[in-house]
Design a protein around this motif. Structure first.
Motif, PDB file in Angstrom:
ATOM      1  N   ALA A  93       0.833  -1.205   0.000  1.00 39.10           N
ATOM      2  CA  ALA A  93       0.000   0.000   0.000  1.00 39.10           C
ATOM      3  C   ALA A  93       0.869   1.258   0.000  1.00 39.10           C
ATOM      4  O   ALA A  93       0.582   2.221  -0.726  1.00 39.10           O
ATOM      5  N   ALA A  94       1.934   1.269   0.796  1.00 37.31           N
ATOM      6  CA  ALA A  94       2.818   2.430   0.843  1.00 37.31           C
ATOM      7  C   ALA A  94       3.531   2.629  -0.488  1.00 37.31           C
ATOM      8  O   ALA A  94       3.662   3.755  -0.974  1.00 37.31           O
ATOM      9  N   THR A  95       3.974   1.545  -1.108  1.00 38.37           N
ATOM     10  CA  THR A  95       4.630   1.643  -2.411  1.00 38.37           C
ATOM     11  C   THR A  95       3.686   2.194  -3.461  1.00 38.37           C
ATOM     12  O   THR A  95       4.066   3.074  -4.248  1.00 38.37           O
ATOM     13  N   ALA A  96       2.456   1.701  -3.487  1.00 34.41           N
ATOM     14  CA  ALA A  96       1.474   2.204  -4.450  1.00 34.41           C
ATOM     15  C   ALA A  96       1.196   3.687  -4.216  1.00 34.41           C
ATOM     16  O   ALA A  96       1.097   4.464  -5.173  1.00 34.41           O
ATOM     17  N   PHE A  97       1.103   4.092  -2.968  1.00 34.82           N
ATOM     18  CA  PHE A  97       0.862   5.502  -2.651  1.00 34.82           C
ATOM     19  C   PHE A  97       2.010   6.371  -3.139  1.00 34.82           C
ATOM     20  O   PHE A  97       1.797   7.404  -3.793  1.00 34.82           O
ATOM     21  N   PHE A  98       3.243   5.964  -2.856  1.00 30.46           N
ATOM     22  CA  PHE A  98       4.389   6.780  -3.241  1.00 30.46           C
ATOM     23  C   PHE A  98       4.578   6.819  -4.754  1.00 30.46           C
ATOM     24  O   PHE A  98       4.976   7.835  -5.317  1.00 30.46           O
ATOM     25  N   ILE A  99       4.291   5.732  -5.438  1.00 32.98           N
ATOM     26  CA  ILE A  99       4.387   5.736  -6.898  1.00 32.98           C
ATOM     27  C   ILE A  99       3.352   6.679  -7.489  1.00 32.98           C
ATOM     28  O   ILE A  99       3.633   7.432  -8.427  1.00 32.98           O
ATOM     29  N   THR A 100       2.144   6.675  -6.935  1.00 36.79           N
ATOM     30  CA  THR A 100       1.098   7.583  -7.405  1.00 36.79           C
ATOM     31  C   THR A 100       1.506   9.035  -7.185  1.00 36.79           C
ATOM     32  O   THR A 100       1.346   9.874  -8.074  1.00 36.79           O
ATOM     33  N   VAL A 101       2.025   9.338  -6.010  1.00 41.55           N
ATOM     34  CA  VAL A 101       2.455  10.707  -5.721  1.00 41.55           C
ATOM     35  C   VAL A 101       3.602  11.110  -6.642  1.00 41.55           C
ATOM     36  O   VAL A 101       3.622  12.226  -7.185  1.00 41.55           O
ATOM     37  N   PHE A 102       4.551  10.219  -6.880  1.00 40.01           N
ATOM     38  CA  PHE A 102       5.676  10.526  -7.754  1.00 40.01           C
ATOM     39  C   PHE A 102       5.210  10.759  -9.188  1.00 40.01           C
ATOM     40  O   PHE A 102       5.668  11.693  -9.857  1.00 40.01           O
ATOM     41  N   ASP A 103       4.306   9.909  -9.678  1.00 43.05           N
ATOM     42  CA  ASP A 103       3.802  10.084 -11.039  1.00 43.05           C
ATOM     43  C   ASP A 103       3.035  11.395 -11.189  1.00 43.05           C
ATOM     44  O   ASP A 103       3.143  12.066 -12.219  1.00 43.05           O
ATOM     45  N   THR A 104       2.273  11.765 -10.171  1.00 41.54           N
ATOM     46  CA  THR A 104       1.549  13.030 -10.218  1.00 41.54           C
ATOM     47  C   THR A 104       2.522  14.206 -10.244  1.00 41.54           C
ATOM     48  O   THR A 104       2.347  15.146 -11.016  1.00 41.54           O
TER      49      THR A 104
END
Length: 79
Positions: free
Chosen positions: A55-66
């Motif tokens: 869950a943390a990895t998915a969150f950080f990838i989403t934030v980075f992509d944004t």
């Protein structure tokens, strides 16, 4: 000491001693793991840890992509 402070100090000492006794008893009961299957408990905690990591990895990838999408492309200055 006067008549007010002596009973107060006795009560404080009793409370601290009682709390220490209760903490030691609780720690000893927690240390006693008879009848508890450790393998199952460890596997459950491992699954929870993996779920949190995903869950943390998915969150950080989403934030980075944004954030990456919001950065403009570099343009060379016109001479």
């Amino acid at each position: 000491m006067n008549r007010l402070l002596i009973p107060l100090s006795v009560r404080a000492h009793r409370s601290a001693t009682g709390l220490g006794t209760k903490l030691r008893r609780t720690w000893q009961e927690r240390a006693d793991e008879t009848g508890l299957d450790e393998a199952v408990t460890k596997m459950i905690w491992l699954a929870v840890g993996i779920g949190v990591a995903v869950a943390a990895t998915a969150f950080f990838i989403t934030v980075f992509d944004t954030a990456q999408a919001n950065v403009p492309d570099p343009v060379a200055p016109t001479p």
